[in-house]
Design a protein around this motif. Structure first.
Motif, PDB file in Angstrom:
ATOM      1  N   UNK A  30       0.868  -1.176   0.000  1.00  0.00           N
ATOM      2  CA  UNK A  30       0.000   0.000   0.000  1.00  0.00           C
ATOM      3  C   UNK A  30       0.906   1.229   0.000  1.00  0.00           C
ATOM      4  N   UNK A  31       0.678   2.121  -0.957  1.00  0.00           N
ATOM      5  CA  UNK A  31       1.474   3.332  -1.088  1.00  0.00           C
ATOM      6  C   UNK A  31       0.562   4.537  -0.916  1.00  0.00           C
ATOM      7  N   UNK A  32       0.997   5.518  -0.147  1.00  0.00           N
ATOM      8  CA  UNK A  32       0.238   6.756   0.004  1.00  0.00           C
ATOM      9  C   UNK A  32       1.132   7.936  -0.368  1.00  0.00           C
ATOM     10  N   UNK A  33       0.512   8.947  -0.942  1.00  0.00           N
ATOM     11  CA  UNK A  33       1.218  10.172  -1.330  1.00  0.00           C
ATOM     12  C   UNK A  33       0.386  11.349  -0.833  1.00  0.00           C
ATOM     13  N   UNK A  34       1.043  12.269  -0.131  1.00  0.00           N
ATOM     14  CA  UNK A  34       0.357  13.454   0.392  1.00  0.00           C
ATOM     15  C   UNK A  34       1.252  14.664   0.169  1.00  0.00           C
ATOM     16  N   UNK A  35       0.664  15.766  -0.265  1.00  0.00           N
ATOM     17  CA  UNK A  35       1.435  16.993  -0.429  1.00  0.00           C
ATOM     18  C   UNK A  35       0.633  18.084  -1.106  1.00  0.00           C
ATOM     19  N   UNK A  36       1.261  19.226  -1.270  1.00  0.00           N
ATOM     20  CA  UNK A  36       0.636  20.339  -1.993  1.00  0.00           C
ATOM     21  C   UNK A  36       0.424  19.914  -3.438  1.00  0.00           C
ATOM     22  N   UNK A  62      -7.319  12.221  -4.897  1.00  0.00           N
ATOM     23  CA  UNK A  62      -8.234  13.351  -4.798  1.00  0.00           C
ATOM     24  C   UNK A  62      -7.461  14.597  -4.407  1.00  0.00           C
ATOM     25  N   UNK A  63      -8.047  15.715  -4.638  1.00  0.00           N
ATOM     26  CA  UNK A  63      -7.466  16.989  -4.230  1.00  0.00           C
ATOM     27  C   UNK A  63      -8.436  17.611  -3.237  1.00  0.00           C
ATOM     28  N   UNK A  64      -7.933  17.873  -2.049  1.00  0.00           N
ATOM     29  CA  UNK A  64      -8.729  18.481  -0.993  1.00  0.00           C
ATOM     30  C   UNK A  64      -8.184  19.885  -0.773  1.00  0.00           C
ATOM     31  N   UNK A  65      -8.941  20.881  -1.253  1.00  0.00           N
ATOM     32  CA  UNK A  65      -8.492  22.271  -1.307  1.00  0.00           C
ATOM     33  C   UNK A  65      -7.199  22.316  -2.108  1.00  0.00           C
TER      34      UNK A  65
END
Length: 115
Positions: A30-36, A62-65
């Motif tokens: 399972x890979x997760x990516x988070x950032x601007x 998805x893009x959250x804000x």
């Protein structure tokens, strides 16, 4: 579209992966990516995975804000060094300005088991 006999290339590839899974030659991660959010995150991560010979089985993003989030289920060779993969993905994350995390699917499931 490529065909192998009467089977499309995609179905043929999936059949090979399924066979390897049954034989215990591959594992899921399972890979997760988070950032601007910015242009090229999916492309950059996907390119790194392809270079590492890791198959993307499923993904959602998805893009959250202004924040980009993505989760992928991956299929990879069991013999591949997880430490090496983490190092390479850390480099990719630094280049893209995002945080990339990867875990064995069995460990992920055990940590997030409800009840």
């Amino acid at each position: 579209m490529f065909f192998y006999g009467k089977m499309s290339f995609r179905k043929f590839s999936y059949a090979i992966i399924k066979r390897k899974l049954k034989r215990g030659m591959t594992m899921r991660a399972v890979l997760t990516v988070i950032g601007k959010d910015k242009v090229g995150i999916v492309a950059g991560v996907s390119q790194s995975l392809a270079t590492l010979n890791i198959n993307i089985v499923d993904m959602t993003q998805t893009i959250m804000q202004d924040y980009f989030t993505m989760m992928m289920i991956l299929d990879m060779d069991k013999q591949t060094s997880f430490d090496y993969i983490r190092q390479e993905l850390d480099k990719t994350g630094q280049q893209l300005g995002v945080k990339i995390s990867i875990q064995n699917e069995e460990i992920f499931n055990a940590m997030h088991k409800l009840g």
